[in-house]
Write an enzyme that holds these catalytic residues in place. Sequence first.
Site, mmCIF file in Angstrom:
data_model
loop_
_atom_site.group_PDB
_atom_site.id
_atom_site.type_symbol
_atom_site.label_atom_id
_atom_site.label_comp_id
_atom_site.label_asym_id
_atom_site.label_seq_id
_atom_site.Cartn_x
_atom_site.Cartn_y
_atom_site.Cartn_z
ATOM 1 N N ASP A 1 -6.502 -4.382 -12.286
ATOM 2 C CA ASP A 1 -5.895 -4.869 -11.051
ATOM 3 C C ASP A 1 -5.343 -3.698 -10.248
ATOM 4 O O ASP A 1 -4.481 -2.951 -10.725
ATOM 5 C CB ASP A 1 -4.748 -5.841 -11.364
ATOM 6 C CG ASP A 1 -5.246 -7.143 -11.981
ATOM 7 O OD1 ASP A 1 -6.133 -7.763 -11.391
ATOM 8 O OD2 ASP A 1 -4.741 -7.516 -13.054
ATOM 9 N N ASP B 1 -7.216 1.018 -15.769
ATOM 10 C CA ASP B 1 -6.556 -0.231 -15.443
ATOM 11 C C ASP B 1 -7.502 -1.013 -14.527
ATOM 12 O O ASP B 1 -8.442 -0.440 -13.948
ATOM 13 C CB ASP B 1 -5.222 0.067 -14.743
ATOM 14 C CG ASP B 1 -4.451 -1.201 -14.409
ATOM 15 O OD1 ASP B 1 -4.326 -2.065 -15.293
ATOM 16 O OD2 ASP B 1 -3.991 -1.322 -13.263
#
Length: 366
Positions: free
Chosen positions: A30, A28
């Site tokens: 953010d 991922d």
Amino acid sequence: MTGAPAEQLLARGCDQPPCTVFDVALLDLDGVVYVGPNAVPGVPAALESARAAGMRLGFVTNNAARTPDTVAAHLSELGVLAAPDDVITSSQAAASVVAGLFGAGARVLPVGGPGVAAALRAAGLTVVDGAAQEPVAVVQGYGPEVGWAQLAEAVVAVRNGARHVATNTDATIPSPRGPLPGNGAMVNVVSTVTGTTPLVTGKPDPAMHAECVARTGARRPLVVGDRLDTDIEGARRAGAASLLVFTGVTDAAALLAARADHRPDLLAQDCGGLLVPHPPVQRDGSGRRCGTWRAAPGEGSDVLVLTGAHVPSGGDAPAKDDGFDGLRALCVAHWARHPVHGAPADVVPADEHAAAALHRWGMAPS
């Protein structure tokens, strides 16, 4: 690591650095690689070391605002070498779903950043700019510029029969100032006003991780994320192992209270956890032990007593503590009591070491 009973998650650990055990990290972005415009300190160097050890990297983001080209360029600027094909966005997933439902050339109204419209065009769909053009679908993704005018067009289009498709329903996004409204908050505006439930295409739907696995040819992927309800659940649904990091939105209390499909296989402060072994959690009488830490049942169904200076009897000396051995012991002990459904834990420190750890993890001692 996948498919084990809930109380076994974390318990096995990983006796070698994950970068040498898993062939691809599905990261991922953010809250994992960067927060806002800046890299998480130490993460670019950690990912470079993981690559040097033979691990390949793929980037799987629910943030629909930017195109893969823009994301890859930003990563490279931060010191994380990436090509556009290494990036899978939730906009791409949504565009694929809409194209499958309505066919090439279908009119679609994008709501969100430039990445939403770009993904729709790349999938062969026709992008429109208002409800008057009778779109068959509205694809809504995150964009910092989204305001009342775009939301109003989406509401009118959905009321007129357009399918409401959300790239994700993350309620928040991490930022240097703390959590800020995410796409889910804006999606709720449209769904509340129209009374409809959107079709959600991003994580935890396994399609995004599956696409990244297909692109990289991964045989043993490891999902690395900061959210339990998207990254970790998405990993479980995709049949992949997972590593939770604490550089984003999840804290220790939320992890302890997690339900079975939100429980990671490994945890670490940040992506540096790819480079070090992870200790197992062992049974120790009525409790669980990890290194020199012990979590044991207290008085009450959800009370645990954490001891920070526990000396194991016999066996090898424990490995160096990365600051989370106590939390590992707590998780395995608590999850054994709640194998399916999550429940908050009430943790009582037995000594000053445990009290200091609870403070460090943001958990007020009972």
